[in-house]
Scaffold this motif. Structure first.
Motif, short mmCIF file in Angstrom:
data_model
loop_
_atom_site.label_atom_id
_atom_site.label_comp_id
_atom_site.label_asym_id
_atom_site.label_seq_id
_atom_site.Cartn_x
_atom_site.Cartn_y
_atom_site.Cartn_z
N TRP A 63 14.54 71.76 17.06
CA TRP A 63 14.92 70.39 16.73
C TRP A 63 15.81 70.36 15.50
N VAL A 64 16.98 69.75 15.65
CA VAL A 64 17.92 69.60 14.54
C VAL A 64 17.97 68.12 14.18
N GLY A 68 4.56 74.40 17.25
CA GLY A 68 5.31 75.63 17.05
C GLY A 68 6.82 75.46 17.13
N CYS A 69 7.28 74.21 17.11
CA CYS A 69 8.72 73.97 17.16
C CYS A 69 9.37 74.37 15.83
N LEU A 70 10.59 74.85 15.91
CA LEU A 70 11.36 75.15 14.70
C LEU A 70 12.25 73.94 14.40
N LEU A 71 12.28 73.56 13.12
CA LEU A 71 12.98 72.36 12.69
C LEU A 71 14.13 72.72 11.75
N GLY A 72 15.25 72.02 11.94
CA GLY A 72 16.40 72.23 11.07
C GLY A 72 17.02 70.92 10.65
N ILE A 73 17.87 70.99 9.64
CA ILE A 73 18.60 69.84 9.13
C ILE A 73 20.09 70.13 9.19
N ALA A 114 19.90 67.83 0.06
CA ALA A 114 19.04 67.71 1.24
C ALA A 114 17.66 68.30 0.96
N LEU A 115 17.60 69.46 0.33
CA LEU A 115 16.32 70.08 0.02
C LEU A 115 15.50 69.19 -0.92
N HIS A 116 16.18 68.57 -1.87
CA HIS A 116 15.50 67.66 -2.80
C HIS A 116 14.93 66.46 -2.05
N LEU A 125 21.18 72.92 6.58
CA LEU A 125 22.62 73.14 6.42
C LEU A 125 23.30 71.89 5.88
N GLY A 126 24.04 72.06 4.80
CA GLY A 126 24.84 70.98 4.24
C GLY A 126 26.31 71.20 4.50
#
Length: 200
Positions: free
Chosen positions: A11-12, A88-93, A102-104, A121-122
């Motif tokens: 999931w992105v 167990g899904c992998l999540l991304g941004i 974004a991390l903040h 990812l920015g």
């Protein structure tokens, strides 16, 4: 298509307006930076010559940090992401913000533990949306196929990215005047609604 989305393991997510309540006043940012009203901020800055481009990017960074401290979690974000993580899904941004911002924001809304920082990812890590480079990069890192993944966002750029990368698209927005059905596989008003569909 709903069945395909429910079975997806990768999931992105867009960030602003998707995982968070929208707080950015983009017209104010454009005005403060001296950019034309309604323009694509990143594309317009990229077209400016140096050293103007460097100065504008610095100013934009300051505005992003300013808004990052004001973010609040979108409705249902914690429950939805925790549910996906439990499966167990992998999540991304994939965001047009800087990665550090974004991390903040993920820390502020309480979901940073669900994301591997390498999957955030920015604009300095991938070509800015609507270019699909970021989604393809995440799929490569996950060793995943497009049909196993979903792109979730609140704006046309997010849906265009998904379409171009060959992944399913989920549009999260309750506003009736923001619809792009030709780019959307599933439309929900909130992440709570998405969560309920995934649990069904």
């Amino acid at each position: 298509m709903i069945e395909t989305i429910c079975q997806a393991g990768y999931w992105v997510f867009d960030l602003d307006g998707t995982l968070t309540h929208p707080v950015h006043d983009f017209e104010r940012i454009r005005s403060e930076l001296g950019l034309p009203a309604g323009c694509d901020i990143l594309a317009t800055i990229a077209d400016r010559p140096e050293p103007e481009r460097q100065a504008l990017n610095y100013q934009l960074d300051q505005w992003e940090y300013f808004y990052a401290d004001q973010v609040q979690p979108a409705i249902g974000v914690n429950e939805c992401l925790e549910f996906l993580g439990s499966k167990g899904c992998l999540l991304g941004i994939l965001t047009r913000n800087k990665r550090e911002v974004a991390l903040h924001c993920l820390e502020v809304i309480g979901v940073s533990h669900l994301f591997n920082p390498a999957a955030v990812l920015g604009r300095d890590d991938a070509q800015a949306k609507p270019d699909p480079h970021g989604v393809r990069l995440l799929l490569e890192r996950w060793q995943a196929r497009p049909e196993q993944a979903v792109m979730v966002g609140d704006f046309r750029y997010d849906l265009e990215v998904g379409r171009a990368a060959g992944v399913a698209t989920v549009h999260v927005d309750a506003r009736c005047d923001r619809q792009w059905p030709e780019l959307t596989d599933l439309r929900v008003g909130t992440l709570s609604e998405l969560h309920q569909l995934l649990r069904a």
